[in-house]
Motif scaffolding. Structure first.
Motif, PDB file in Angstrom:
ATOM      1  N   ALA A  87      -3.737  30.843  49.091  1.00 29.81           N
ATOM      2  CA  ALA A  87      -3.016  29.686  49.621  1.00 29.81           C
ATOM      3  C   ALA A  87      -2.896  28.653  48.505  1.00 29.81           C
ATOM      4  O   ALA A  87      -3.898  28.293  47.877  1.00 29.81           O
ATOM      5  N   VAL A  88      -1.657  28.203  48.238  1.00 26.14           N
ATOM      6  CA  VAL A  88      -1.405  27.268  47.144  1.00 26.14           C
ATOM      7  C   VAL A  88      -0.632  26.067  47.694  1.00 26.14           C
ATOM      8  O   VAL A  88       0.436  26.229  48.297  1.00 26.14           O
ATOM      9  N   ALA A  89      -1.190  24.871  47.502  1.00 27.50           N
ATOM     10  CA  ALA A  89      -0.482  23.651  47.897  1.00 27.50           C
ATOM     11  C   ALA A  89       0.781  23.531  47.048  1.00 27.50           C
ATOM     12  O   ALA A  89       0.722  23.595  45.820  1.00 27.50           O
ATOM     13  N   SER A  90       1.929  23.337  47.702  1.00 25.88           N
ATOM     14  CA  SER A  90       3.198  23.382  46.980  1.00 25.88           C
ATOM     15  C   SER A  90       4.195  22.408  47.565  1.00 25.88           C
ATOM     16  O   SER A  90       3.986  21.804  48.628  1.00 25.88           O
ATOM     17  N   LEU A  91       5.344  22.283  46.867  1.00 31.79           N
ATOM     18  CA  LEU A  91       6.427  21.443  47.359  1.00 31.79           C
ATOM     19  C   LEU A  91       7.765  21.965  46.837  1.00 31.79           C
ATOM     20  O   LEU A  91       7.830  22.622  45.799  1.00 31.79           O
ATOM     21  N   VAL A  92       8.823  21.666  47.595  1.00 36.91           N
ATOM     22  CA  VAL A  92      10.173  22.028  47.185  1.00 36.91           C
ATOM     23  C   VAL A  92      10.610  21.026  46.130  1.00 36.91           C
ATOM     24  O   VAL A  92      10.630  19.810  46.390  1.00 36.91           O
ATOM     25  N   GLN A  93      10.962  21.501  44.975  1.00 35.86           N
ATOM     26  CA  GLN A  93      11.219  20.609  43.842  1.00 35.86           C
ATOM     27  C   GLN A  93      12.379  19.654  44.107  1.00 35.86           C
ATOM     28  O   GLN A  93      12.343  18.483  43.725  1.00 35.86           O
ATOM     29  N   ARG A  94      13.421  20.118  44.782  1.00 34.34           N
ATOM     30  CA  ARG A  94      14.621  19.300  44.978  1.00 34.34           C
ATOM     31  C   ARG A  94      14.378  18.173  45.972  1.00 34.34           C
ATOM     32  O   ARG A  94      14.777  17.019  45.743  1.00 34.34           O
ATOM     33  N   THR A  95      13.721  18.470  47.094  1.00 30.99           N
ATOM     34  CA  THR A  95      13.590  17.479  48.164  1.00 30.99           C
ATOM     35  C   THR A  95      12.165  16.968  48.332  1.00 30.99           C
ATOM     36  O   THR A  95      11.936  16.082  49.164  1.00 30.99           O
ATOM     37  N   ARG A  96      11.209  17.516  47.575  1.00 34.65           N
ATOM     38  CA  ARG A  96       9.795  17.138  47.643  1.00 34.65           C
ATOM     39  C   ARG A  96       9.170  17.485  48.979  1.00 34.65           C
ATOM     40  O   ARG A  96       8.154  16.899  49.379  1.00 34.65           O
ATOM     41  N   THR A  97       9.736  18.424  49.685  1.00 35.88           N
ATOM     42  CA  THR A  97       9.156  18.894  50.945  1.00 35.88           C
ATOM     43  C   THR A  97       7.853  19.616  50.649  1.00 35.88           C
ATOM     44  O   THR A  97       7.802  20.534  49.833  1.00 35.88           O
ATOM     45  N   ARG A  98       6.799  19.224  51.338  1.00 36.05           N
ATOM     46  CA  ARG A  98       5.483  19.797  51.068  1.00 36.05           C
ATOM     47  C   ARG A  98       5.155  20.917  52.042  1.00 36.05           C
ATOM     48  O   ARG A  98       5.649  20.963  53.167  1.00 36.05           O
ATOM     49  N   GLY A  99       4.280  21.794  51.571  1.00 35.64           N
ATOM     50  CA  GLY A  99       3.824  22.889  52.407  1.00 35.64           C
ATOM     51  C   GLY A  99       2.716  23.648  51.698  1.00 35.64           C
ATOM     52  O   GLY A  99       2.178  23.198  50.679  1.00 35.64           O
ATOM     53  N   VAL A 100       2.409  24.823  52.218  1.00 38.68           N
ATOM     54  CA  VAL A 100       1.381  25.691  51.634  1.00 38.68           C
ATOM     55  C   VAL A 100       1.977  27.085  51.478  1.00 38.68           C
ATOM     56  O   VAL A 100       2.457  27.667  52.457  1.00 38.68           O
ATOM     57  N   CYS A 101       1.939  27.601  50.257  1.00 37.30           N
ATOM     58  CA  CYS A 101       2.443  28.954  49.994  1.00 37.30           C
ATOM     59  C   CYS A 101       1.323  29.960  50.219  1.00 37.30           C
ATOM     60  O   CYS A 101       0.248  29.860  49.616  1.00 37.30           O
ATOM     61  N   ARG A 102       1.599  30.921  51.109  1.00 36.55           N
ATOM     62  CA  ARG A 102       0.641  31.999  51.375  1.00 36.55           C
ATOM     63  C   ARG A 102       1.274  33.338  51.008  1.00 36.55           C
ATOM     64  O   ARG A 102       2.475  33.533  51.124  1.00 36.55           O
ATOM     65  N   GLY A 103       0.402  34.256  50.568  1.00 37.22           N
ATOM     66  CA  GLY A 103       0.881  35.569  50.168  1.00 37.22           C
ATOM     67  C   GLY A 103       1.275  36.427  51.357  1.00 37.22           C
ATOM     68  O   GLY A 103       0.621  36.412  52.397  1.00 37.22           O
ATOM     69  N   ARG A 104       2.353  37.188  51.162  1.00 37.21           N
ATOM     70  CA  ARG A 104       2.826  38.138  52.178  1.00 37.21           C
ATOM     71  C   ARG A 104       3.218  39.448  51.485  1.00 37.21           C
ATOM     72  O   ARG A 104       4.355  39.901  51.579  1.00 37.21           O
ATOM     73  N   GLY A 105       2.294  40.040  50.775  1.00 39.67           N
ATOM     74  CA  GLY A 105       2.591  41.305  50.104  1.00 39.67           C
ATOM     75  C   GLY A 105       3.376  41.086  48.828  1.00 39.67           C
ATOM     76  O   GLY A 105       2.820  40.697  47.795  1.00 39.67           O
ATOM     77  N   ASP A 106       4.680  41.334  48.896  1.00 41.76           N
ATOM     78  CA  ASP A 106       5.529  41.142  47.725  1.00 41.76           C
ATOM     79  C   ASP A 106       6.229  39.794  47.722  1.00 41.76           C
ATOM     80  O   ASP A 106       7.014  39.516  46.813  1.00 41.76           O
ATOM     81  N   ALA A 107       5.983  38.975  48.713  1.00 43.43           N
ATOM     82  CA  ALA A 107       6.657  37.683  48.821  1.00 43.43           C
ATOM     83  C   ALA A 107       5.651  36.592  49.163  1.00 43.43           C
ATOM     84  O   ALA A 107       4.448  36.832  49.299  1.00 43.43           O
ATOM     85  N   LEU A 108       6.180  35.356  49.261  1.00 45.09           N
ATOM     86  CA  LEU A 108       5.383  34.203  49.680  1.00 45.09           C
ATOM     87  C   LEU A 108       6.056  33.553  50.879  1.00 45.09           C
ATOM     88  O   LEU A 108       7.275  33.642  51.051  1.00 45.09           O
ATOM     89  N   MET A 109       5.254  32.884  51.683  1.00 40.49           N
ATOM     90  CA  MET A 109       5.792  32.122  52.814  1.00 40.49           C
ATOM     91  C   MET A 109       5.354  30.671  52.663  1.00 40.49           C
ATOM     92  O   MET A 109       4.181  30.387  52.429  1.00 40.49           O
ATOM     93  N   LEU A 110       6.334  29.758  52.758  1.00 44.95           N
ATOM     94  CA  LEU A 110       6.028  28.327  52.706  1.00 44.95           C
ATOM     95  C   LEU A 110       5.733  27.854  54.127  1.00 44.95           C
ATOM     96  O   LEU A 110       6.631  27.723  54.967  1.00 44.95           O
ATOM     97  N   GLU A 111       4.474  27.628  54.398  1.00 46.85           N
ATOM     98  CA  GLU A 111       4.063  27.220  55.741  1.00 46.85           C
ATOM     99  C   GLU A 111       3.998  25.698  55.844  1.00 46.85           C
ATOM    100  O   GLU A 111       3.860  24.997  54.849  1.00 46.85           O
ATOM    101  N   PHE A 112       4.125  25.236  57.089  1.00 48.52           N
ATOM    102  CA  PHE A 112       4.008  23.815  57.433  1.00 48.52           C
ATOM    103  C   PHE A 112       5.161  22.979  56.881  1.00 48.52           C
ATOM    104  O   PHE A 112       5.001  21.763  56.668  1.00 48.52           O
ATOM    105  N   ALA A 113       6.320  23.611  56.615  1.00 46.41           N
ATOM    106  CA  ALA A 113       7.520  22.843  56.247  1.00 46.41           C
ATOM    107  C   ALA A 113       8.221  22.445  57.546  1.00 46.41           C
ATOM    108  O   ALA A 113       8.655  23.305  58.327  1.00 46.41           O
ATOM    109  N   LEU A 114       8.346  21.151  57.815  1.00 39.94           N
ATOM    110  CA  LEU A 114       8.902  20.667  59.074  1.00 39.94           C
ATOM    111  C   LEU A 114      10.356  21.107  59.239  1.00 39.94           C
ATOM    112  O   LEU A 114      11.106  21.258  58.267  1.00 39.94           O
ATOM    113  N   ARG A 115      10.757  21.306  60.502  1.00 40.39           N
ATOM    114  CA  ARG A 115      12.100  21.800  60.807  1.00 40.39           C
ATOM    115  C   ARG A 115      13.184  20.862  60.285  1.00 40.39           C
ATOM    116  O   ARG A 115      14.253  21.302  59.865  1.00 40.39           O
TER     117      ARG A 115
END
Length: 272
Positions: free
Chosen positions: A180-208
Motif C-alpha cells: 500500500a503506497v500513499a499517492s495522489l493524482v498529479q494533475r488534480t492532486r486527488t489523494r488515495g492509496v495505491c494497492r497491488g492487484r497482481g499486474d496492476a494497481l488500484m487507487l483506493e479512497f478516491a472520492l466519486r
C-alpha cells in the motif's frame, strides 16, 4: 570368369601386344637414332591407346585435385563457421554490456536529478506467484540496505525492502496485494492509496466527485514515511464511477516494467 576371358580374349591379347611393343620400342629407342618401319607401325597403332590413357589420367588427376580442393574448402568453411560463432558471441556480449551501461547511466541520471542517496543493486531472483510478488537483490546490510527502504528505477517505483541480510535483500513489489503506497493524482492532486492487484494497481479512497481521467499520472504523496514525494507510480488505465458509494474505481498501469527488472536503486537516508 572363363566366359569373360573367352569373350574379351581378342581385346586382352591386343592390349598385351601393344604393351609389349611399347616396351620393345622404349628399349630400342635408347640404342637407335632412326625409327624403323616396325616402330612406326607400333607408334601408329599405340597412339589411340596412349591418347585414351593420357585423357583418363588427366581426368583422374583433375578429380583428385578437385577432391583435395573440396576437402580443404570444407575445412576452411568449418574454421570460418567456428570463427563466425565466436564473433557472434562476442558481439552479443558487447551488446549486452552496452545495454547494461545504458541502464546504469539512466539510474545515475535519475539519482542526480532527484538528489537522492541510493545504493545500486541487481535483481538476482524473482518470486511472482499468485500469493507473493517479490524480488531478491544482491545488496544487503553491508551496503547500507535495511528493511523499510524504498526501491525505484528511472521508470518508476518498484517496492520496498521487507527483509535484509548482510549480502542480500528481499523487496516487496508495489503490485503485491500486501503493498500500500500513499499517492495522489498529479494533475488534480486527488489523494488515495495505491494497492497491488497482481499486474496492476488500484487507487483506493478516491472520492466519486474527484476529477480522475484515463492517462493521468499517479505519484507518491510523500506521506506514510516510506517513499519520497513525487516518484511516479503509473498512469490511470481505467475509471469507473458507480451510481452509489463514496469512492470511484481507478485502475493504474504501473510505470515500472516488473517483467524486465535488472538494476534498481535502493533509496537510503542521508547521513546526519
Amino acid at each position: 570368369m572363363r566366359e569373360l576371358l573367352r569373350k574379351f580374349r581378342p581385346l586382352i591379347l591386343g592390349i598385351c601386344l601393344v604393351v609389349a611393343a611399347l616396351f620393345l620400342y622404349s628399349a630400342n629407342l635408347r640404342k637407335k637414332d632412326q625409327t624403323s618401319f616396325f616402330e612406326q607401325a607400333v607408334l601408329t597403332l599405340a597412339a589411340p591407346f596412349l591418347k585414351t590413357f593420357d585423357l583418363a589420367w588427366e581426368r583422374v588427376a583433375a578429380g583428385w585435385e578437385g577432391y583435395l580442393w573440396l576437402v580443404d574448402t570444407a575445412q576452411d568453411n568449418e574454421r570460418l563457421r567456428e570463427e563466425n560463432l565466436l564473433l557472434k558471441a562476442e558481439l552479443e556480449n558487447l551488446r549486452e554490456i552496452r545495454l547494461t551501461n545504458e541502464r546504469l547511466r539512466e539510474l545515475l541520471e535519475f539519482k542526480e536529478e532527484f538528489s537522492l542517496s541510493a545504493v545500486p543493486a541487481r535483481v538476482i531472483a524473482a518470486d511472482s506467484t499468485t500469493w507473493s510478488r517479490t524480488v531478491l537483490l544482491d545488496k544487503g546490510t553491508r551496503s547500507g540496505v535495511r528493511e523499510g527502504l524504498p526501491v525505484v528505477t528511472p521508470a518508476g517505483v518498484v517496492g520496498r525492502v521487507i527483509k535484509a541480510a548482510p549480502g542480500e535483500a528481499r523487496v516487496l513489489l508495489i503490485t503485491d496485494a500486501a503493498s500500500a503506497v500513499a499517492s495522489l493524482v498529479q494533475r488534480t492532486r486527488t489523494r488515495g492509496v495505491c494497492r497491488g492487484r497482481g499486474d496492476a494497481l488500484m487507487l483506493e479512497f478516491a472520492l466519486r466527485q474527484e476529477d480522475v481521467q484515463v492517462g493521468d499520472r499517479v505519484v507518491t504523496s510523500g506521506t506514510g514515511g516510506v517513499f519520497p514525494k513525487g516518484l511516479l507510480l503509473g498512469e490511470v488505465a481505467r475509471v469507473e464511477r458507480g451510481d452509489f458509494g463514496l469512492f470511484q474505481t481507478v485502475e493504474i498501469a504501473p510505470a515500472a516494467d516488473f517483467s524486465r527488472l535488472e538494476e534498481v536503486l535502493v533509496l537510503v537516508e542521508d547521513e546526519p
